[in-house]
Design an enzyme around this catalytic site. Structure first.
Site, short mmCIF file in Angstrom:
data_model
loop_
_atom_site.label_atom_id
_atom_site.label_comp_id
_atom_site.label_asym_id
_atom_site.label_seq_id
_atom_site.Cartn_x
_atom_site.Cartn_y
_atom_site.Cartn_z
N LYS A 166 0.84 -1.21 0.00
CA LYS A 166 0.00 0.00 0.00
C LYS A 166 0.87 1.26 0.00
O LYS A 166 0.65 2.19 -0.77
CB LYS A 166 -0.93 0.00 1.22
CG LYS A 166 -1.62 1.32 1.44
CD LYS A 166 -2.43 1.35 2.72
CE LYS A 166 -1.69 1.80 3.94
NZ LYS A 166 -1.36 3.23 4.03
N ASN A 167 1.86 1.29 0.87
CA ASN A 167 2.66 2.52 0.99
C ASN A 167 3.59 2.73 -0.20
O ASN A 167 4.20 3.80 -0.32
CB ASN A 167 3.46 2.52 2.29
CG ASN A 167 2.57 2.79 3.49
OD1 ASN A 167 1.38 3.06 3.33
ND2 ASN A 167 3.14 2.72 4.68
N ARG B 193 -4.41 10.75 4.69
CA ARG B 193 -3.34 11.74 4.77
C ARG B 193 -2.40 11.71 3.57
O ARG B 193 -1.90 12.73 3.11
CB ARG B 193 -2.52 11.43 6.01
CG ARG B 193 -2.36 12.49 6.97
CD ARG B 193 -1.39 12.00 8.01
NE ARG B 193 -0.03 12.28 7.61
CZ ARG B 193 0.53 13.45 7.72
NH1 ARG B 193 -0.12 14.46 8.24
NH2 ARG B 193 1.76 13.64 7.32
N CYS C 111 -5.16 13.68 13.14
CA CYS C 111 -5.04 12.28 12.79
C CYS C 111 -5.00 11.48 14.08
O CYS C 111 -4.47 11.93 15.08
CB CYS C 111 -3.76 12.09 12.00
SG CYS C 111 -3.26 10.40 11.86
N ARG D 257 0.82 14.80 13.34
CA ARG D 257 1.24 14.52 11.96
C ARG D 257 1.14 15.74 11.04
O ARG D 257 0.34 15.77 10.09
CB ARG D 257 0.44 13.37 11.37
CG ARG D 257 0.81 12.05 11.96
CD ARG D 257 0.06 10.93 11.31
NE ARG D 257 0.82 10.21 10.32
CZ ARG D 257 0.35 9.17 9.64
NH1 ARG D 257 -0.86 8.75 9.82
NH2 ARG D 257 1.11 8.55 8.78
N ASP E 64 4.91 0.94 11.99
CA ASP E 64 3.68 0.29 11.51
C ASP E 64 3.54 -1.16 11.99
O ASP E 64 2.53 -1.80 11.71
CB ASP E 64 3.61 0.35 9.97
CG ASP E 64 3.21 1.73 9.48
OD1 ASP E 64 2.84 2.58 10.29
OD2 ASP E 64 3.28 1.97 8.25
N VAL F 45 8.63 7.31 16.64
CA VAL F 45 8.32 7.98 15.37
C VAL F 45 7.10 8.89 15.53
O VAL F 45 7.12 10.05 15.12
CB VAL F 45 8.11 6.95 14.23
CG1 VAL F 45 7.67 7.64 12.95
CG2 VAL F 45 9.38 6.15 14.00
N ARG G 132 -8.68 -0.05 4.85
CA ARG G 132 -7.82 0.95 4.22
C ARG G 132 -6.52 0.33 3.72
O ARG G 132 -5.94 0.79 2.76
CB ARG G 132 -7.46 2.08 5.21
CG ARG G 132 -8.59 3.04 5.48
CD ARG G 132 -8.08 4.20 6.30
NE ARG G 132 -6.84 4.70 5.71
CZ ARG G 132 -5.91 5.38 6.35
NH1 ARG G 132 -6.08 5.68 7.62
NH2 ARG G 132 -4.83 5.79 5.75
C1 UD1 Z 1 4.44 7.10 6.30
C2 UD1 Z 1 3.62 5.85 6.10
C3 UD1 Z 1 3.04 5.40 7.43
C4 UD1 Z 1 4.14 5.23 8.45
C5 UD1 Z 1 5.01 6.46 8.52
C6 UD1 Z 1 6.25 6.27 9.38
C7 UD1 Z 1 2.81 6.10 3.84
C8 UD1 Z 1 1.67 6.36 2.93
N1 UD1 Z 1 2.55 6.15 5.16
O1 UD1 Z 1 3.57 8.11 6.78
O2 UD1 Z 1 2.37 4.15 7.22
O3 UD1 Z 1 3.58 5.00 9.72
O4 UD1 Z 1 5.48 6.82 7.22
O5 UD1 Z 1 6.99 5.19 8.96
O6 UD1 Z 1 3.90 5.81 3.39
N2 UD1 Z 1 6.34 14.90 10.45
C9 UD1 Z 1 6.43 16.24 10.72
N3 UD1 Z 1 6.23 17.12 9.69
C10 UD1 Z 1 5.94 16.70 8.41
C11 UD1 Z 1 5.86 15.33 8.15
C12 UD1 Z 1 6.07 14.46 9.21
O7 UD1 Z 1 6.69 16.65 11.84
O8 UD1 Z 1 5.77 17.55 7.54
C13 UD1 Z 1 6.55 13.94 11.55
C14 UD1 Z 1 5.33 13.08 11.83
O9 UD1 Z 1 4.43 13.73 12.69
C15 UD1 Z 1 5.96 11.86 12.45
C16 UD1 Z 1 7.29 11.73 11.70
O10 UD1 Z 1 7.53 13.00 11.12
O11 UD1 Z 1 6.20 12.07 13.82
C17 UD1 Z 1 7.32 10.69 10.62
O12 UD1 Z 1 6.20 10.85 9.79
P1 UD1 Z 1 6.22 10.54 8.24
O13 UD1 Z 1 7.39 9.68 7.90
O14 UD1 Z 1 6.06 11.81 7.49
O15 UD1 Z 1 4.90 9.69 8.06
P2 UD1 Z 1 4.04 9.63 6.76
O16 UD1 Z 1 4.91 9.85 5.59
O17 UD1 Z 1 2.82 10.43 6.92
#
Ligand code: UD1
Length: 417
Positions: free
Chosen positions: A22-23, A93, A117, A122, A305, A327, A397
């Site tokens: 999925k990701n 998201r 979320c 996030r 995850d 994370v 999902r």
């Molecule tokens: C992706 C995965 C999700 C997984 C996560 C962490 C997809 C579609 N989803 O989510 O399944 O749980 O990686 O491995 O691939 N953050 C910020 N600012 C930002 C973006 C992120 O502070 O602009 C923080 C988030 O709150 C979190 C951390 O960075 O604490 C990691 O998040 P991120 O890697 O961005 O998660 P996603 O890409 O949303």
């Protein structure tokens, strides 16, 4: 709303095949926006998030020519609408992955802010800052991220926090920017590496995707692509843990064992026999696990995850295990539900202290997010008696035909309307 009813306590046995990741498919779908023509994606998992993303691309002007059996054909010749509406973004998201490609393709984007979320704040600040570094003008208007540019320019950008979709978003935008972009502290997840390789096949010039420094030389255009999505490592992990938690013997096939190596090592540490083949992993063991500690980290660390599912396993361990979530700041929603099944878990900040109990008992529980839901299914499979899991749309999902796959392994599991 559908519910899943499980009569637990049966050791699972057999073989289960993993679907496409999925990701991985979500950023690949967003990347079709960088091309103009017919793109074909094979082995896409048939899950709700993929439909949502496909639906969003249609909203932006893409034509969905085929969407069945894991094959997606999208013609992006006529993409012309820069707006990703709230109704679609709020349910997923990862919709914000269209932000970078839209700016690169149309010079404008209007993407709803994803909002709150269940697993923490996030924010998307790193996505926005990265695109601003590439020269886009971004403002927040009426709940939307509004971006414009007369042409993105290569830049040197450092991610304050490792972000998976953040890295994918900026990498995609930078492929069509003018000049060189260097991304520091980039995410090293296999999904990012896959996206980089795919974009290179379309004519992009990316080096280091899947490493912490990614360099992108902008090009004028990208060709449409055909690709096959690799197996979902989180799904593989979930089925592997199902063999462990029920004291059965489960072989997970069509997977990439090396993507879940930290889990495999932790399962061995917990006392299970785990055998790895080229594209399969088999787990067996009929004793209670030994307690082990885990700490989630960006790849190649222990994946966040899989934290909830591993915690479900540790609820039945001999001894006390410490689960540290580093994370996300609030990813313990499954704890309250696991407690309802008899688990002994105490949360202190980003740490959960799990004191293993001899048995869990079935209970009505509620799914709160995708992976938390998977942990409840695992706990229910191991628990004595009946569990009813509500709000299973979270599971839909990201897990393809989950109840069918578990039935195939001998579980007594049913979906009821
Ligand atoms: C992706 C995965 C999700 C997984 C996560 C962490 C997809 C579609 N989803 O989510 O399944 O749980 O990686 O491995 O691939 N953050 C910020 N600012 C930002 C973006 C992120 O502070 O602009 C923080 C988030 O709150 C979190 C951390 O960075 O604490 C990691 O998040 P991120 O890697 O961005 O998660 P996603 O890409 O949303």
């Amino acid at each position: 709303m559908d519910k899943i009813v499980i009569q637990g306590g049966k050791p699972l046995r057999g073989t289960v095949a993993v679907s496409g990741a999925k990701n991985a498919v979500l950023p690949v779908l967003a990347a079709t926006l960088l091309t103009s023509g017919k793109n074909e994606i094979l082995n896409a998992p048939q899950v709700r998030d993929v439909s949502t993303m496909a639906h969003l691309l249609v909203e932006l002007g893409a034509e969905l020519e085929h969407f069945e059996g894991g094959r997606v054909v999208l013609d992006t010749s006529r993409v012309n609408n820069p707006e990703a509406p709230y109704d679609l973004v709020r349910t997923m998201r990862a919709s914000c992955l269209v932000l970078g490609p839209l700016l690169a393709r149309l010079g404008q984007a209007r993407v709803s802010l994803p909002g709150g979320c269940a697993i923490g704040a996030r924010p998307v600040d790193l996505h926005i800052k990265g695109l601003e570094a590439l020269g886009a003008k971004i403002s927040l208007e009426e709940g939307y991220i509004v971006g414009t540019t007369n042409g993105l320019k290569g830049a040197h950008y450092f991610f304050d926090t490792v972000s998976v979709t953040g890295t994918a978003n900026i990498m995609m935008a930078a492929t069509l920017a003018d000049g060189e972009t260097i991304l520091e502290n980039a995410a090293r997840e296999p999904e990012v590496a896959f996206l980089g390789e795919l974009l290179n096949r379309c004519g992009a010039k990316i080096s280091g995707a899947g490493e912490d420094v990614v360099t992108i030389q902008g090009v004028a255009s990208l060709e449409p692509f055909q690709c096959r999505i690799f197996p979902d490592r989180i799904e593989a992990a979930t089925y592997l843990i199902s063999g462990a938690i029920t004291g059965g013997e489960v072989e997970v096939v069509d997977c990439i064992p090396h993507h879940i190596e930290p889990l495999i090592l932790k399962l061995r540490e917990a006392g299970f026999l785990v055998e790895e083949g080229e594209d399969r992993v088999k787990i067996s063991g009929n004793d209670r696990p030994v307690s082990v500690n885990i700490k989630t980290q960006p790849h190649p660390g222990f994946a966040t995850d899989i934290q909830a599912q591993f915690m479900a396993l540790m609820t039945l361990a001999r001894g006390q295990s410490i689960v540290t979530e580093s994370v996300f700041e609030n990813r313990f929603m499954h704890v309250a539900e696991l407690r309802r099944m008899g688990a002994d878990i105490e949360v202190r900040g980003n740490t959960a202290i799990v004191r293993g109990v001899e048995r869990l008992s079935g209970a009505p529980v509620m799914a709160t997010d995708l992976r938390a839901s998977a942990s409840l299914v695992l706990a229910a499979l191991a628990a004595q008696g009946e569990s009813v899991i509500s709000r299973v749309y979270h599971i839909d999902r990201g897990y393809e035909r989950m109840e069918n796959k578990f039935s195939q392994l001998g579980a007594d599991i049913q979906r009821v309307k």
